[in-house]
Design a protein around this motif. Sequence first.
Motif, PDB file in Angstrom:
ATOM      1  N   TYR A 205       0.864  -1.181   0.000  1.00 29.98           N
ATOM      2  CA  TYR A 205       0.000   0.000   0.000  1.00 29.98           C
ATOM      3  C   TYR A 205       0.902   1.233   0.000  1.00 29.98           C
ATOM      4  O   TYR A 205       0.873   2.054   0.909  1.00 29.98           O
ATOM      5  N   PHE A 206       1.718   1.351  -1.023  1.00 29.26           N
ATOM      6  CA  PHE A 206       2.775   2.363  -1.042  1.00 29.26           C
ATOM      7  C   PHE A 206       2.213   3.774  -1.018  1.00 29.26           C
ATOM      8  O   PHE A 206       1.300   4.115  -1.757  1.00 29.26           O
ATOM      9  N   SER A 207       2.803   4.596  -0.164  1.00 35.66           N
ATOM     10  CA  SER A 207       2.394   5.995  -0.022  1.00 35.66           C
ATOM     11  C   SER A 207       3.625   6.890  -0.171  1.00 35.66           C
ATOM     12  O   SER A 207       4.550   6.801   0.647  1.00 35.66           O
ATOM     13  N   PRO A 208       3.678   7.747  -1.180  1.00 34.81           N
ATOM     14  CA  PRO A 208       4.830   8.637  -1.336  1.00 34.81           C
ATOM     15  C   PRO A 208       5.078   9.515  -0.110  1.00 34.81           C
ATOM     16  O   PRO A 208       6.230   9.777   0.245  1.00 34.81           O
ATOM     17  N   ASP A 209       4.008   9.973   0.540  1.00 38.71           N
ATOM     18  CA  ASP A 209       4.189  10.804   1.736  1.00 38.71           C
ATOM     19  C   ASP A 209       4.915  10.037   2.840  1.00 38.71           C
ATOM     20  O   ASP A 209       5.758  10.594   3.551  1.00 38.71           O
ATOM     21  N   GLU A 210       4.575   8.760   2.993  1.00 39.27           N
ATOM     22  CA  GLU A 210       5.268   7.931   3.988  1.00 39.27           C
ATOM     23  C   GLU A 210       6.727   7.736   3.608  1.00 39.27           C
ATOM     24  O   GLU A 210       7.612   7.735   4.456  1.00 39.27           O
ATOM     25  N   ALA A 211       6.987   7.548   2.314  1.00 41.82           N
ATOM     26  CA  ALA A 211       8.354   7.304   1.854  1.00 41.82           C
ATOM     27  C   ALA A 211       9.255   8.525   2.056  1.00 41.82           C
ATOM     28  O   ALA A 211      10.481   8.390   2.092  1.00 41.82           O
ATOM     29  N   ARG A 212       8.647   9.710   2.202  1.00 44.86           N
ATOM     30  CA  ARG A 212       9.448  10.919   2.398  1.00 44.86           C
ATOM     31  C   ARG A 212       9.907  11.091   3.841  1.00 44.86           C
ATOM     32  O   ARG A 212      10.765  11.926   4.127  1.00 44.86           O
ATOM     33  N   LYS A 213       9.365  10.333   4.739  1.00 44.01           N
ATOM     34  CA  LYS A 213       9.713  10.503   6.152  1.00 44.01           C
ATOM     35  C   LYS A 213      11.164  10.093   6.403  1.00 44.01           C
ATOM     36  O   LYS A 213      11.656   9.122   5.848  1.00 44.01           O
ATOM     37  N   ILE A 214      11.831  10.843   7.254  1.00 39.87           N
ATOM     38  CA  ILE A 214      13.208  10.533   7.626  1.00 39.87           C
ATOM     39  C   ILE A 214      13.182   9.473   8.724  1.00 39.87           C
ATOM     40  O   ILE A 214      12.584   9.655   9.780  1.00 39.87           O
ATOM     41  N   GLN A 215      13.841   8.362   8.458  1.00 39.80           N
ATOM     42  CA  GLN A 215      13.826   7.239   9.391  1.00 39.80           C
ATOM     43  C   GLN A 215      15.096   7.217  10.232  1.00 39.80           C
ATOM     44  O   GLN A 215      16.061   7.935   9.973  1.00 39.80           O
ATOM     45  N   THR A 216      15.092   6.346  11.237  1.00 39.85           N
ATOM     46  CA  THR A 216      16.294   6.128  12.029  1.00 39.85           C
ATOM     47  C   THR A 216      17.291   5.328  11.201  1.00 39.85           C
ATOM     48  O   THR A 216      17.014   4.908  10.085  1.00 39.85           O
ATOM     49  N   ASN A 229      10.003   2.979   4.896  1.00 40.73           N
ATOM     50  CA  ASN A 229      11.393   2.622   5.202  1.00 40.73           C
ATOM     51  C   ASN A 229      12.239   2.490   3.939  1.00 40.73           C
ATOM     52  O   ASN A 229      13.203   1.721   3.901  1.00 40.73           O
ATOM     53  N   LEU A 230      11.890   3.241   2.913  1.00 45.43           N
ATOM     54  CA  LEU A 230      12.574   3.144   1.626  1.00 45.43           C
ATOM     55  C   LEU A 230      14.085   3.329   1.780  1.00 45.43           C
ATOM     56  O   LEU A 230      14.886   2.543   1.250  1.00 45.43           O
ATOM     57  N   ASN A 231      14.496   4.349   2.512  1.00 48.17           N
ATOM     58  CA  ASN A 231      15.925   4.609   2.686  1.00 48.17           C
ATOM     59  C   ASN A 231      16.591   3.571   3.588  1.00 48.17           C
ATOM     60  O   ASN A 231      17.776   3.274   3.428  1.00 48.17           O
ATOM     61  N   ASN A 232      15.827   3.001   4.526  1.00 45.89           N
ATOM     62  CA  ASN A 232      16.376   1.938   5.373  1.00 45.89           C
ATOM     63  C   ASN A 232      16.705   0.693   4.552  1.00 45.89           C
ATOM     64  O   ASN A 232      17.697   0.009   4.796  1.00 45.89           O
ATOM     65  N   VAL A 233      15.839   0.391   3.579  1.00 49.91           N
ATOM     66  CA  VAL A 233      16.087  -0.754   2.697  1.00 49.91           C
ATOM     67  C   VAL A 233      17.302  -0.488   1.819  1.00 49.91           C
ATOM     68  O   VAL A 233      18.133  -1.388   1.605  1.00 49.91           O
ATOM     69  N   GLY A 270      25.469   6.915  10.263  1.00 47.58           N
ATOM     70  CA  GLY A 270      25.131   5.605   9.706  1.00 47.58           C
ATOM     71  C   GLY A 270      23.888   5.610   8.843  1.00 47.58           C
ATOM     72  O   GLY A 270      23.634   4.653   8.114  1.00 47.58           O
ATOM     73  N   GLN A 271      23.102   6.674   8.927  1.00 52.36           N
ATOM     74  CA  GLN A 271      21.877   6.757   8.130  1.00 52.36           C
ATOM     75  C   GLN A 271      22.214   6.950   6.654  1.00 52.36           C
ATOM     76  O   GLN A 271      23.275   7.486   6.302  1.00 52.36           O
ATOM     77  N   MET A 272      21.318   6.489   5.805  1.00 53.40           N
ATOM     78  CA  MET A 272      21.534   6.623   4.373  1.00 53.40           C
ATOM     79  C   MET A 272      20.312   7.255   3.717  1.00 53.40           C
ATOM     80  O   MET A 272      19.185   7.037   4.149  1.00 53.40           O
TER      81      MET A 272
END
Length: 406
Positions: A205-216, A229-233, A270-272
Amino acid sequence: MGKIEGLRIQNFGPLRDIVMGKTLSNQNAETLNNITAIIGASGNGKSTLSDVFGFIADCLELGVEAACDEKNRGGFHQIRSQGVDEPIAFELYYRETSRTHPIIYELHIDEDPMGRPYVKAERLRERVEGQGRLLSFFYLQNGKGYAFEGTEGGADEEGRSVKGKKVEMELADVRKLGIVTLGAMKQYERIEGFLNFLKSWYLCYFSPDEARKIQTAAPQPYLNRTGSNLNNVAQYMYRENKKEFEKVLREIQTKLPGIEKIEPVRFDNGQMMLKFWETGFKEAFYSPKMSDGTLKLFAYYLLLHESNPRQLVFIEEPENGLYHQYLNLLADEMIQSVGSGFSKQLFVTTHSPFFVNALSPTDVWVLTKGEDGFAMIKRATEYQFVEALSEEGVPLGDMWYNKYFG
């Protein structure tokens, strides 16, 4: 490995009784393909069919009572088909490889005298080589029944054992699936294998707004349902195999319109984060600044390039937010990704004839509404002239758009 060759859904919302592919009662049917697209007008049950997979996944994780209330389903009475007293029932016709016998999983969910949903019956069956009959190697009714250890044996329809070690059992909680409990035990190898298949499902259920969030900074091997968690992956793929990940990025960037290069950037903590170079701009943009369409396409292509892919992926309406000319290419990529083996299977619901144009008539199933208000489903090949026109080169989506079927 493994895939669903057929399924039957009964008494789940507008899906009163639909059959797709090969099932226990439909042995002469063709099996489902590695890519299965479900089309039809709004209100005919596409979202409900998608939610069948989500509901089963929630039953595994949460139990049947919580699953009935999850995601605004509204409880058992809202889920069960109107005017029906029978249990909600699912049958999954599953095969692990081309060399193994099919396994049939049956799940019936009903309500108890207090109106609470529970697992009325749950069974796993397998056809015995050389005997031509089905044996149950796991069978519970109202939480009581048996399971067979190891990889051989089972019980016939009368409950008589044929080979193997039969263990009688009673579950403490009839609102939990028995395969979850027994699949955690090594001695029940066949149950464990099927449970691992169910756990590998990915419902997108991909959401671009969710993908923009900065993760740990925690690397994660798989995209979650919304893609937050696009950037985490990306971080995980970079860490595990930098050269392979850079190769994947080079391949993906050729499929994203207007993108000249994609580069992973690793920060001191360590974040990417991913950097995108767009045609006409000197400076790159980080992923949170990218357009909805570019992020969606990137997420889909990243999903299709998983090094250890989920065995079943369900994507609902991938066309949302995407330019129509990209959809045929995306569908082609999906077809190449799933291949012809047993490593990956993809289900898609869509309204887009441009997406359907890339598919064959055996890939596409059409949901319509009957006079009683319940959904009916047919493979596109069951419609007159569809196969013949397809063989002559007429794109399937164009036929659908021009009302040759559906």
